[in-house]
Enzyme design. Sequence first.
Site, mmCIF file in Angstrom:
data_model
loop_
_atom_site.group_PDB
_atom_site.id
_atom_site.type_symbol
_atom_site.label_atom_id
_atom_site.label_comp_id
_atom_site.label_asym_id
_atom_site.label_seq_id
_atom_site.Cartn_x
_atom_site.Cartn_y
_atom_site.Cartn_z
ATOM 1 N N GLY A 4 9.084 -0.268 -4.684
ATOM 2 C CA GLY A 4 7.716 -0.316 -5.116
ATOM 3 C C GLY A 4 7.398 -1.669 -5.480
ATOM 4 O O GLY A 4 6.032 -2.116 -5.798
ATOM 5 N N ALA A 5 7.980 -2.779 -4.978
ATOM 6 C CA ALA A 5 7.680 -4.246 -4.983
ATOM 7 C C ALA A 5 6.689 -4.594 -4.119
ATOM 8 O O ALA A 5 5.808 -5.147 -4.652
ATOM 9 C CB ALA A 5 8.842 -5.173 -4.637
ATOM 10 N N GLY A 6 6.564 -3.964 -3.006
ATOM 11 C CA GLY A 6 5.597 -4.266 -2.128
ATOM 12 C C GLY A 6 4.181 -3.470 -2.459
ATOM 13 O O GLY A 6 3.203 -3.921 -2.279
ATOM 14 N N ASP A 7 4.566 -2.262 -2.744
ATOM 15 C CA ASP A 7 3.263 -1.644 -3.529
ATOM 16 C C ASP A 7 2.681 -2.476 -4.931
ATOM 17 O O ASP A 7 1.369 -2.434 -4.927
ATOM 18 C CB ASP A 7 3.691 0.031 -3.841
ATOM 19 C CG ASP A 7 4.384 0.842 -2.914
ATOM 20 O OD1 ASP A 7 4.114 0.367 -1.750
ATOM 21 O OD2 ASP A 7 5.069 1.513 -3.254
ATOM 22 N N GLY A 16 9.116 -14.913 -1.087
ATOM 23 C CA GLY A 16 7.597 -14.593 -1.355
ATOM 24 C C GLY A 16 6.831 -13.928 -0.394
ATOM 25 O O GLY A 16 7.080 -12.920 0.370
ATOM 26 N N ASN A 52 4.184 0.555 6.067
ATOM 27 C CA ASN A 52 5.234 1.178 5.185
ATOM 28 C C ASN A 52 6.197 1.958 6.161
ATOM 29 O O ASN A 52 6.165 3.418 5.948
ATOM 30 C CB ASN A 52 4.629 1.995 3.985
ATOM 31 C CG ASN A 52 5.205 1.454 2.913
ATOM 32 O OD1 ASN A 52 6.644 1.345 2.636
ATOM 33 N ND2 ASN A 52 4.442 1.207 1.728
ATOM 34 N N ASP A 97 11.005 11.614 -5.105
ATOM 35 C CA ASP A 97 12.358 11.144 -4.616
ATOM 36 C C ASP A 97 13.474 11.492 -5.486
ATOM 37 O O ASP A 97 12.968 11.485 -6.868
ATOM 38 C CB ASP A 97 12.351 9.592 -4.841
ATOM 39 C CG ASP A 97 11.529 8.895 -3.601
ATOM 40 O OD1 ASP A 97 11.098 9.601 -2.508
ATOM 41 O OD2 ASP A 97 10.743 7.720 -3.918
ATOM 42 N N ASP A 119 -1.168 -0.960 4.947
ATOM 43 C CA ASP A 119 0.194 -0.998 4.614
ATOM 44 C C ASP A 119 1.235 -0.088 5.314
ATOM 45 O O ASP A 119 1.415 0.872 4.730
ATOM 46 C CB ASP A 119 0.552 -1.263 3.232
ATOM 47 C CG ASP A 119 2.131 -1.614 3.167
ATOM 48 O OD1 ASP A 119 2.830 -1.698 4.104
ATOM 49 O OD2 ASP A 119 2.568 -1.634 1.744
ATOM 50 N N LYS A 128 -0.892 -5.624 5.326
ATOM 51 C CA LYS A 128 0.242 -6.117 4.712
ATOM 52 C C LYS A 128 1.729 -5.443 5.420
ATOM 53 O O LYS A 128 1.589 -4.413 5.311
ATOM 54 C CB LYS A 128 0.360 -5.857 3.360
ATOM 55 C CG LYS A 128 1.578 -6.297 2.595
ATOM 56 C CD LYS A 128 1.982 -5.075 1.622
ATOM 57 C CE LYS A 128 3.437 -5.217 1.347
ATOM 58 N NZ LYS A 128 4.326 -4.343 2.083
HETATM 59 P P1 ADP Z 1 8.325 -4.072 0.522
HETATM 60 O O1 ADP Z 1 8.653 -3.657 -0.718
HETATM 61 O O2 ADP Z 1 7.035 -3.826 1.130
HETATM 62 O O3 ADP Z 1 9.169 -4.335 1.389
HETATM 63 P P2 ADP Z 1 9.024 -7.040 -0.492
HETATM 64 O O4 ADP Z 1 10.451 -6.380 -0.687
HETATM 65 O O5 ADP Z 1 8.768 -7.870 0.559
HETATM 66 O O6 ADP Z 1 7.946 -5.739 0.278
HETATM 67 O O7 ADP Z 1 8.227 -7.328 -1.770
HETATM 68 C C1 ADP Z 1 6.918 -7.552 -1.992
HETATM 69 C C2 ADP Z 1 6.874 -8.707 -3.078
HETATM 70 O O8 ADP Z 1 7.419 -8.683 -3.998
HETATM 71 C C3 ADP Z 1 7.404 -10.011 -2.299
HETATM 72 O O9 ADP Z 1 6.477 -10.705 -1.320
HETATM 73 C C4 ADP Z 1 7.925 -11.010 -3.243
HETATM 74 O O10 ADP Z 1 6.761 -11.744 -3.684
HETATM 75 C C5 ADP Z 1 8.003 -9.812 -4.404
HETATM 76 N N1 ADP Z 1 9.579 -9.669 -4.527
HETATM 77 C C6 ADP Z 1 10.328 -8.759 -3.838
HETATM 78 N N2 ADP Z 1 11.685 -8.743 -3.915
HETATM 79 C C7 ADP Z 1 11.809 -9.759 -4.796
HETATM 80 C C8 ADP Z 1 12.884 -10.417 -5.389
HETATM 81 N N3 ADP Z 1 14.223 -10.015 -5.287
HETATM 82 N N4 ADP Z 1 12.788 -11.440 -6.039
HETATM 83 C C9 ADP Z 1 11.339 -12.076 -6.690
HETATM 84 N N5 ADP Z 1 10.315 -11.429 -5.731
HETATM 85 C C10 ADP Z 1 10.480 -10.139 -5.081
#
Ligand code: ADP
Length: 337
Positions: free
Chosen positions: A273-276, A249, A183, A30, A181, A210
């Site tokens: 990367g939160a979801g990963d 959550g 994605n 990226d 996932d 997921k």
């Molecule tokens: P993706 O990246 O696949 O869209 P999410 O954004 O829903 O997934 O994030 C995955 C997980 O990371 C959430 O279920 C939550 O537990 C945590 N998370 C994501 N964003 C936040 C945030 N702003 N604050 C706290 N926890 C977060």
Amino acid sequence: MAATTTTITTNGTNPDSKGFVLTFGEMLIDFVPTVSGVSLAEAPGFLKAPGGAPANVAIAVARMGGAAGFAGKLGADEFGWMLAGILKANGVNVEGICFDEAARTALAFVTLRADGEREFMFYRNPSADMLLRPDELNLDLIRKAKIFHYGSISLIVEPCRSAHLKAMEEAKAAGALLSYDPNLRLPLWPSPEEARTKIMSIWDKAEVIKVSDNELEFLTGNSDIGDATAMSLWHPNLKLLLVTLGDHGCRYYTKTFKGSVEAFKVKAVDTTGAGDSFIGALLSKIVDDHSIIEDEPRLREALKFANACGAITTTKKGAIPALPTEAETLEFMKNYA
Ligand code: ADP
């Protein structure tokens, strides 16, 4: 010129070790602007950041101390070697990676403009990851996976799509749990309809799925993303359906129970990367004991831990640099008021 491929054989992680999680799909670079809030045309310069959800998940598992591998194709170029090196440096097995001599490692230029619109420009005309062929799969490695995890970008074009389907079949036949996932990356698909159709074409194979709230809405075409809509995605082979809700959550659905687990409140700076991180943490918890999925209190514990990992990942820029270790996550949870 005919594409030739080479496979690297040296690596740090032993796939014969307990609980080997193998992820499959794309790894790319990226390019993000050095300043925020500009269009791609206005950006004065770009920083390179390794990306690709399946690769992130492999590193997330490795950071947890788990055995992880990544399978896919990179260009036989500086960026391809660099990405494989990053995986190896993070203890991820790279015996499932091959290199294409003719096509380049995929690049994605991405920016968040001041008006809030995300702008993408991909270099995939085609890129090496799209050219992975079924006969290039490292079947021995795939058969060692206890969990085989994948997304949907590898379903977009042939021959990678056939390679993906074969890898899934082999992993399943050897006893792996399949984890999906999707994605969703709409700009990569020819149309939203094709994205939906192809994402759903392998839906009934996975035992763990997921999706994010946005993906749930897109896949069902229903803006009410409550339990009934989530359950409309249920299929008979499914053991666990997870819906992630960012700072709200996650929700979980199994054959016998459902519920939600709250997020940890943090000051998010970059949610990449939160979801990963979330799914990598969960897979590392269940890989040696699938029965956690059927035991609600233990599943809730694992999801709380996964939420903590997701939250921590949002507090730092980038995906890979922000993926926490198990010790960091336990410390974070202990100190969380
Ligand atoms: P993706 O990246 O696949 O869209 P999410 O954004 O829903 O997934 O994030 C995955 C997980 O990371 C959430 O279920 C939550 O537990 C945590 N998370 C994501 N964003 C936040 C945030 N702003 N604050 C706290 N926890 C977060």
